[in-house]
Design an enzyme around this catalytic site. Sequence first.
Site: not given
Ligand code: GLU
Length: 607
Positions: A2, A27, A73, A99-100, A480, A484, A487, A503, A602
């Site tokens: 995020c 995002r 996120w 993030n990650g 697609e 859409k 989503e 089928h 995003k």
């Molecule tokens: N893995 C982290 C969490 O769950 C970071 C999430 C993020 O990238 O926002 O807090």
Amino acid sequence: MCGIVGYVGRQDAVSLLLAGLHRLEYRGYDSAGVALVSRSGLRVHKSAGRIQRLEATLPKRCKGNVGIAHTRWATHGEPSDANAHPHLDCSGEIAVVHNGIVENYRELRASLEAAGHAFRSDTDSEVLAHLVEAAYRGDLEQAVREALLAVQGTYGIAVVDGRHPDRIVAARNGSPVVIGIGEREMFVASDVAALVRHTQKIVYLDDREVAAIEASGFRTTTLEDEPTSKSPATVAWGHEAYDRGAHPHFMLKEILEQPDACERTLKGRLDAQFGTAHLGGLNLSARDLLDIRRVKILGCGSAYYAGIAGAHMLETLARIPSDAEAASEFRYRNPVIEKDTLYVAVSQSGETADTLAAVREVRRKGGRVLGIVNTVGSSIARECDGGIYMHAGPEVAVASTKAFTATLLCTALLALHLGRVRDLSAGDGKRLIAALVRIPEQVRTVLQERERIRAVAAKYKDRASAFFIGRTHAYPVALEGAQKLKEISYIHAEAYPASELKHGPLALVSPETPTFVVLPHDDLYEKSLSSIEEVRARRGPVIAITHPGDERLATKVDDVLLVPRTEPVLSSILLTIPLQLLAYEAAVALGRDVDQPRNLAKSVTVE
Ligand code: GLU
């Protein structure tokens, strides 16, 4: 995955950080937080939910000229106040936003807990704060470097320390971090959108790079403390391009921008004299192109679907066996990489973690990869052997629209270029160019049908489920279209090749289930009409997305959405537009959060 924003300077950091977070809202996120450092120390405020909730809980006298902020996120641990970032170490001096995903967080946490560290959250990210604390001997930058050497996984991080109220330390591995250079002030963010209002001068961090950022400047090193040198780049778009303007949603803005975006994608790339395309960034000679025996397009989500459409174009025009694969699958299946295959990675953001990993896998094994990317200077753009920029302008809505059409145009240009070094005649190339030139105007024509599309959306918006079908190059359009609708309206939608209907899925066709049929005027038109009959025989409503000219059709289907005729190989570009508007209008009618659909983000920078 995020958002990260950081500021070091002389202005009030809180308002800058919150404004930056708002610019990253698109995002998608579930919690937000901020850490401020001043002479009186470090303070952290964070909460689950919207940024507005965080703003409401901030004390009035919340001041400081240095700080970091985050929108989370959740990947590890539910969205809650405690799991929101920033995370603190035990001393309460060090705050980290991340993030990650820290993949080895379990082992790290166990050994930190054994050493006496007390954890306050369920996140993987909190280990970072304690690792930095454990490594801290007076030098924050050095402590961050040491801490990160123990980390496996992806990160974009920003760290502040109450004992060093003049700096932020940032680092990246697989998750973007960009430094914005101002006049005696510096910004840091996970996305240029957060800082374009303040500066156009930016520096992208590379993987395993650490930056110590102060108001007067920054220095970068590798994790091993080798200095690195960076040259600033200029952001390609002004801040207006990141604004919603008078439009109610970014998604609508981006749908309506498509005629201009298409023009930009094509600009300067068509050579009418020789009936070919100029693609300056390919870095491949005509001789290299002749050696290509196969093309494989890699992407995720809509980029993957655009890749399927692109592969059809390539096979049709260049007569090279071509296919597309989800990059998220490709990267894990130990793919055979062939010397004479051209790999093409598609990503709007250029930061999609799965696609980036696929690019690296191909290159590690000696393959050649081109990027079709929207964001200039992004990781995929930098790591590919060459590429084609979409030039679609910033895409902010989570649901991709203009980047999808721009990708189709880029693949059409690539197919034309490859075709012309092979069997495609100059005459055919010229015919294709004439059709490409008309695309922006034809997109404009489709957009004028908005009222009609809105009426169709209103008619079917309360259905629980829908099918989207199409044959060959119309099939990715169906994919697609279904994507859409899912989503942003949350209506269950499935796409099938029209030929596959009998089928299996036909079992579910009923008067309750509308079928959207993507029906270009091509060799398979009559066959698709048979598919329509199959649906009608089960009293299923049919909506045809097609070209004008067949008077009989109106009697066979419930609704018709028309797009102008073009060369059949390009028809997917125009046929997609009504389905974007359909999803948009259905979502609006259902009161959905169009720009921030639930559970989605995003630029998916985690696996
Ligand atoms: N893995 C982290 C969490 O769950 C970071 C999430 C993020 O990238 O926002 O807090």
